[in-house]
Design an enzyme around this catalytic site. Structure first.
Site, PDB file in Angstrom:
ATOM      1  N   HIS A 184       0.836  -1.205   0.000  1.00 43.40           N
ATOM      2  CA  HIS A 184       0.000   0.000   0.000  1.00 43.40           C
ATOM      3  C   HIS A 184       0.871   1.256   0.000  1.00 43.40           C
ATOM      4  O   HIS A 184       0.663   2.168  -0.814  1.00 43.40           O
ATOM      5  CB  HIS A 184      -0.909  -0.016   1.228  1.00 43.40           C
ATOM      6  CG  HIS A 184      -1.833   1.153   1.325  1.00 43.40           C
ATOM      7  ND1 HIS A 184      -3.144   1.110   0.897  1.00 43.40           N
ATOM      8  CD2 HIS A 184      -1.648   2.419   1.801  1.00 43.40           C
ATOM      9  CE1 HIS A 184      -3.716   2.282   1.102  1.00 43.40           C
ATOM     10  NE2 HIS A 184      -2.826   3.098   1.654  1.00 43.40           N
ATOM     11  N   GLU A 185       1.839   1.299   0.902  1.00 44.35           N
ATOM     12  CA  GLU A 185       2.685   2.492   0.987  1.00 44.35           C
ATOM     13  C   GLU A 185       3.601   2.612  -0.228  1.00 44.35           C
ATOM     14  O   GLU A 185       3.952   3.723  -0.636  1.00 44.35           O
ATOM     15  CB  GLU A 185       3.487   2.481   2.285  1.00 44.35           C
ATOM     16  CG  GLU A 185       2.630   2.525   3.548  1.00 44.35           C
ATOM     17  CD  GLU A 185       1.625   3.670   3.570  1.00 44.35           C
ATOM     18  OE1 GLU A 185       1.881   4.715   2.934  1.00 44.35           O
ATOM     19  OE2 GLU A 185       0.566   3.515   4.210  1.00 44.35           O
ATOM     20  N   HIS A 229       1.745   4.652  -2.816  1.00 44.37           N
ATOM     21  CA  HIS A 229       1.858   6.096  -2.594  1.00 44.37           C
ATOM     22  C   HIS A 229       3.227   6.610  -3.043  1.00 44.37           C
ATOM     23  O   HIS A 229       3.331   7.611  -3.761  1.00 44.37           O
ATOM     24  CB  HIS A 229       1.660   6.412  -1.113  1.00 44.37           C
ATOM     25  CG  HIS A 229       0.239   6.372  -0.651  1.00 44.37           C
ATOM     26  ND1 HIS A 229      -0.752   7.164  -1.197  1.00 44.37           N
ATOM     27  CD2 HIS A 229      -0.367   5.645   0.330  1.00 44.37           C
ATOM     28  CE1 HIS A 229      -1.902   6.925  -0.580  1.00 44.37           C
ATOM     29  NE2 HIS A 229      -1.696   6.008   0.347  1.00 44.37           N
ATOM     30  N   GLU A 248      -4.716   8.039  -3.240  1.00 49.45           N
ATOM     31  CA  GLU A 248      -5.215   6.797  -2.662  1.00 49.45           C
ATOM     32  C   GLU A 248      -5.481   5.754  -3.738  1.00 49.45           C
ATOM     33  O   GLU A 248      -5.334   4.552  -3.498  1.00 49.45           O
ATOM     34  CB  GLU A 248      -6.489   7.068  -1.856  1.00 49.45           C
ATOM     35  CG  GLU A 248      -6.983   5.902  -1.029  1.00 49.45           C
ATOM     36  CD  GLU A 248      -6.079   5.528   0.135  1.00 49.45           C
ATOM     37  OE1 GLU A 248      -6.304   4.458   0.747  1.00 49.45           O
ATOM     38  OE2 GLU A 248      -5.139   6.300   0.448  1.00 49.45           O
TER      39      GLU A 248
END
Length: 509
Positions: free
Chosen positions: A271-272, A275, A301
């Protein structure tokens, strides 16, 4: 990309150059503050807070003064009547928006909001620890009043909640966002109910066991390697609440490790990465201007959700990555890719905590928060009634009722920061992720074989071309339409989850 050459010889190049220099100074101050905030979360000594608070406050004041100075306003006025390139006009548009908002709010109110939120965090934290909403209620009521006043100063004729929402998503109107959230609520509730009634028995314990932090960190680095993370412009650290931050020259990832939650550390890291990968894809030459900044929260997001859910929770990913995980953790030798896939996608319809929610129920957590904070700001809901309304909505939408406020309306930090309007961007990001992934497959063909082979270059190149390289040149809806050929829609997300979870849980089509 260039920002210094206008389309017409009549453009005031010296004025734009002066303006761009000012914009870059503001950005550099903000980016320096960002590094200090990263340091505070990751490595700062426990007793460094008093000095760090002053440092950040000083940088914030400098940035605000540079942005709201009369010189900035004069430069904006001159450039808005000049002939500019499309990219220059986009920079002026974005700075004008920030300038107007920050100069509309009296400094006294800004300071009062800052002071109130600074004091709200420890009060929220203690109230959560003591399961005592009444102790936090007066502070929450004060924050609601202050944010209403803030919104009125920015646009006295607009819905205050829409003004607050536009702080985080300025180019998707609230009506569109509300329509998406209502559709998610209406279509996900029956889908989750059907899953709850299903007799399908998924493999849920594929990652059961104890896993040492050092080995988890090594595996997290393996994950980032497999996804193509640029270590020359990034690093991996740990933080209590994982986040990523930085610029296209230095985009850092944090994650967390719990000895009994290997899967959580893997998905958090992916997830990170999403980003950070977006940040790293922003154009170098745009650094310091809006052309080198991420569009807004929903788009940001979308990148993390695309990598976490469409890649990291896919069957092909586990076919490719499970052998790597087995090398780090021989205890996974008996786990099959299918078992790993099922474990990564199980639905927990009895979960009360947003940050622990699965890919489906997560959005009902968001809908509940959206509906409550919208009614708080409008005055249709009194602060004292929040716990009961919160619990009623959880029972209605998810079939579970919190027994305490700590696991109910006190679980999130956002309201103590005065961040009303933030929550919807999480779901908008997931919806956009599915829309972008569908468009990428339409252009590139079925991506499963690429994922299975660990070849993500084509997908990443598509994202670079369609999203990352444009920074803030386009508004959100314009960027989405350029990339996908249509406005933001929940169609692709709903088709994705209905197909995926219908297969997993043997649901009738």
């Amino acid at each position: 990309m260039t920002t210094d050459q206008p389309q017409s010889d009549g453009a005031p190049s010296e004025t734009y150059s002066e303006f761009e220099t000012r914009v870059k100074r503001i950005a550099n101050v903000s980016n320096a503050a960002g590094i200090l905030q990263w340091d505070q979360e990751v490595v700062m000594p426990d007793e460094g807070t008093p000095a760090r608070a002053q440092q950040l406050s000083t940088l914030s004041s400098i940035s605000h003064e540079l942005l709201t100075a009369d010189e900035t306003g004069a430069l904006l006025e001159e450039l808005e009547s000049a002939t500019l390139s499309d990219e220059q006009a986009a920079v002026v548009r974005e700075v004008r928006r920030r300038y107007d908002r920050e100069t509309s709010v009296p400094q006294e109110l800004v300071e009062e909001i800052s002071e109130t939120t600074a004091n709200a965090h420890p009060k929220w934290k203690q109230a959560k620890e003591n399961d005592d909403f009444e102790a936090f209620a007066p502070t929450l009521e004060k924050l609601v009043e202050l944010k209403r006043e803030y919104a009125t100063h920015i646009d006295p004729d607009a819905d205050p909640y829409e003004v607050l929402f536009s702080d985080y998503e300025p180019y998707i109107d609230l009506e569109t966002a509300e329509g998406v959230l209502e559709r998610l609520r209406d279509e996900l509730v029956p889908l989750i109910d059907a899953i709850g009634d299903s007799d399908a028995a998924l493999e849920t314990d594929a990652f059961a066991g104890t896993f040492e932090d050092d080995d988890q960190e090594a595996l997290a680095r393996d994950v980032l390697d497999s996804l193509g993370y640029n270590w020359n412009r990034g690093r991996l650290d740990t933080a209590p609440h994982p986040f990523s931050s930085g610029t296209q020259f230095d985009a850092r990832v944090t994650t967390r490790f719990e000895e009994d939650d290997l899967l959580g550390s893997i998905t958090s890291t992916i997830h990170e990465f999403g980003h950070a990968n977006y940040t790293l894809g922003l154009p170098d030459e745009g650094y310091g201007t809006p052309l080198g900044e991420a569009r807004d929260l929903s788009v940001h997001e979308s990148q993390s959700r695309l990598w976490e859910n469409h890649i990291g929770r896919s069957r092909p990913f586990w076919e490719q990555f499970l052998p790597v995980a087995r090398e780090r953790f021989p205890s996974l030798e008996g786990v099959t890719p299918e078992a790993a896939y099922e474990a990564a996608n199980q639905v927990h319809d009895d979960n009360l905590i947003r940050v622990e929610a699965d890919e489906l129920t997560y959005h009902l957590h968001i809908v509940i928060r959206f509906e409550i904070e919208r009614d708080l700001i409008s005055g249709d809901l009194a602060v004292e009634d929040v716990p009961e309304v919160w619990n009623d909505k959880y029972e209605e939408y998810l079939g579970v009722r919190p027994e305490t406020d700590a696991e109910g309306c006190l679980q999130d930090i956002h309201w103590s920061h005065g961040s009303f309007g933030y929550f919807p961007t999480y779901s908008l990001g997931s919806v956009l992720a599915a829309q972008l992934y569908a468009a990428a497959e339409a252009d590139l063909g079925d991506l499963d074989s690429d994922i299975r082979e660990g070849n993500l270059d084509d997908l990443n190149g598509w994202l670079r071309e369609q999203i990352h390289q444009h920074g803030k040149q386009y508004t959100t809806q314009a960027l989405i339409e350029r990339a996908t050929g249509e406005e933001l829609t929940a169609d692709h997300f709903l088709e994705y989850v209905e197909t995926k979870y219908g297969e997993l849980y043997d649901l009738e089509a």
